[in-house]
Design a protein around this motif. Structure first.
Motif, PDB file in Angstrom:
ATOM      1  N   THR A   1       0.830  -1.220   0.000  1.00  0.00           N
ATOM      2  CA  THR A   1       0.000   0.000   0.000  1.00  0.00           C
ATOM      3  C   THR A   1       0.862   1.266   0.000  1.00  0.00           C
ATOM      4  N   SER A   2       2.173   1.104  -0.052  1.00  0.00           N
ATOM      5  CA  SER A   2       3.081   2.250   0.044  1.00  0.00           C
ATOM      6  C   SER A   2       2.813   3.276  -1.063  1.00  0.00           C
ATOM      7  N   GLY A   3       2.631   2.781  -2.283  1.00  0.00           N
ATOM      8  CA  GLY A   3       2.416   3.685  -3.421  1.00  0.00           C
ATOM      9  C   GLY A   3       1.160   4.516  -3.251  1.00  0.00           C
ATOM     10  N   ASP A   4       0.077   3.861  -2.872  1.00  0.00           N
ATOM     11  CA  ASP A   4      -1.198   4.586  -2.697  1.00  0.00           C
ATOM     12  C   ASP A   4      -1.082   5.622  -1.585  1.00  0.00           C
ATOM     13  N   ARG A   5      -0.383   5.246  -0.506  1.00  0.00           N
ATOM     14  CA  ARG A   5      -0.240   6.189   0.610  1.00  0.00           C
ATOM     15  C   ARG A   5       0.593   7.398   0.176  1.00  0.00           C
ATOM     16  N   TYR A   6       1.618   7.142  -0.625  1.00  0.00           N
ATOM     17  CA  TYR A   6       2.470   8.253  -1.083  1.00  0.00           C
ATOM     18  C   TYR A   6       1.672   9.201  -1.991  1.00  0.00           C
ATOM     19  N   GLU A   7       0.878   8.599  -2.875  1.00  0.00           N
ATOM     20  CA  GLU A   7       0.029   9.409  -3.763  1.00  0.00           C
ATOM     21  C   GLU A   7      -0.920  10.293  -2.935  1.00  0.00           C
ATOM     22  N   SER A   8      -1.479   9.726  -1.855  1.00  0.00           N
ATOM     23  CA  SER A   8      -2.405  10.488  -1.016  1.00  0.00           C
ATOM     24  C   SER A   8      -1.683  11.647  -0.329  1.00  0.00           C
TER      25      SER A   8
ATOM     26  N   SER B   1       1.431   5.084 -15.221  1.00  0.00           N
ATOM     27  CA  SER B   1       1.681   4.451 -13.918  1.00  0.00           C
ATOM     28  C   SER B   1       1.706   5.450 -12.770  1.00  0.00           C
ATOM     29  N   ARG B   2       1.341   4.928 -11.585  1.00  0.00           N
ATOM     30  CA  ARG B   2       1.378   5.710 -10.341  1.00  0.00           C
ATOM     31  C   ARG B   2       2.477   5.128  -9.446  1.00  0.00           C
ATOM     32  N   THR B   3       2.675   5.736  -8.290  1.00  0.00           N
ATOM     33  CA  THR B   3       3.721   5.275  -7.370  1.00  0.00           C
ATOM     34  C   THR B   3       3.510   3.795  -6.997  1.00  0.00           C
ATOM     35  N   ARG B   4       4.587   3.008  -7.127  1.00  0.00           N
ATOM     36  CA  ARG B   4       4.465   1.555  -6.908  1.00  0.00           C
ATOM     37  C   ARG B   4       5.847   0.921  -6.804  1.00  0.00           C
TER      38      ARG B   4
ATOM     39  N   VAL C   1      12.678  -0.951  -5.886  1.00  0.00           N
ATOM     40  CA  VAL C   1      12.479   0.433  -5.431  1.00  0.00           C
ATOM     41  C   VAL C   1      10.976   0.679  -5.345  1.00  0.00           C
ATOM     42  N   VAL C   2      10.598   1.718  -4.603  1.00  0.00           N
ATOM     43  CA  VAL C   2       9.253   2.283  -4.770  1.00  0.00           C
ATOM     44  C   VAL C   2       9.477   3.618  -5.457  1.00  0.00           C
ATOM     45  N   THR C   3       8.835   3.804  -6.597  1.00  0.00           N
ATOM     46  CA  THR C   3       9.050   5.016  -7.394  1.00  0.00           C
ATOM     47  C   THR C   3       7.725   5.679  -7.764  1.00  0.00           C
ATOM     48  N   GLN C   4       7.767   7.012  -7.808  1.00  0.00           N
ATOM     49  CA  GLN C   4       6.626   7.706  -8.419  1.00  0.00           C
ATOM     50  C   GLN C   4       6.446   7.140  -9.822  1.00  0.00           C
ATOM     51  N   GLY C   5       5.205   7.051 -10.282  1.00  0.00           N
ATOM     52  CA  GLY C   5       4.956   6.549 -11.630  1.00  0.00           C
ATOM     53  C   GLY C   5       5.144   7.633 -12.676  1.00  0.00           C
TER      54      GLY C   5
END
Ligand code: F6R
Length: 230
Positions: free
Chosen positions: A80-87, A119-122, A149-153
């Protein structure tokens, strides 16, 4: 602001620090979002991108510590890291200025070739080329370079108000030419800059050496009307 790590933006950070020290600018009200972070390093590892940016830039300006954001790469909750970062990005109203570098494989952030342009953060897996390019930060020991890595998309990056990509040296000439003058393609994620209404690419002569229309770009830049900024 959205910030890249690696070698390319270091001169930009040095100039921003100079202006801060000269009391021309302040970062007291700025929110900073890193583009990406390695997965699998110990918390506080000096090679993490958070440690890198704190060392090279944040520790030298007046940015409040709580205003520095980076993707959460802890094992628990990675999905859920990507979704949380987007938020978190959305909660501050989005990124106005995004600084970027470009990989020798054409990546922006760590959106490797074939990444979706929407793509979004993932979580992403690094290519062999990206791991080899970054081995210099890990005592040239490829085994120490993380694989994920976790990267912005690409879509996240395209949402920023202004994109500024910096590239120097001959190794960047090929990917720069493909990104700017080649077809829009997921195989060269940086070609997505062609979709953005306000993208600025800053190059030295070596990185610009494979651009077919370099003379035209120089002429355009020299002839810019005074009211038109970069
Ligand atoms: C780093 C990042 C990468 C780098 C790129 C170029 O946060 O997102 O896209 O910008 O790999 O790296 P350098 O500047 O070290 O050549």
């Amino acid at each position: 602001m959205g910030l890249a790590t690696g070698s390319s933006p270091l001169a930009t950070y040095a100039e921003l620090v100079r202006r801060y020290e000269g009391e021309e600018i302040s970062f007291a009200a700025v929110q900073v979002f890193l583009l990406d972070e390695y997965v699998g390093l110990e918390a506080g590892d000096p090679q993490s991108y958070r440690a890198f940016i704190e060392r090279e830039f944040i520790s030298r300006i007046d940015l409040p510590k709580e205003n520095l954001h980076s993707p959460d790469v802890a094992d628990a909750g990675l999905e859920t890291s990507g979704d949380r970062y987007e938020s978190t990005i959305a909660a501050v109203g989005g990124i106005d200025l995004q600084l970027l570098g470009i990989g020798t494989d054409g990546h922006i952030g760590f959106n490797e070739p074939s990444s979706s342009l929407g793509s979004r953060t993932r979580l992403k897996t690094l290519t062999a080329a990206s791991r080899a390019d970054n081995a210099r930060f890990f005592d040239n020991n490829l085994d120490q370079v993380p694989r994920h890595v976790v990267t912005q998309g690409v879509g996240t990056i395209l949402d920023a108000g202004h994109l500024v990509l910096t590239a120097t040296g001959p190794d960047k000439a090929g990917p720069v030419a493909r990104a700017i003058e080649g077809p829009l393609t997921a195989m060269v994620p940086a070609s997505a800059l062609q979709l953005h209404p306000h993208a600025t690419v800053v190059l030295d002569d070596a990185a610009a050496s494979k651009l077919e229309l370099a003379d035209y770009y120089r002429e355009t830049f020299a002839g810019k009307p005074s009211w038109q900024s970069v």
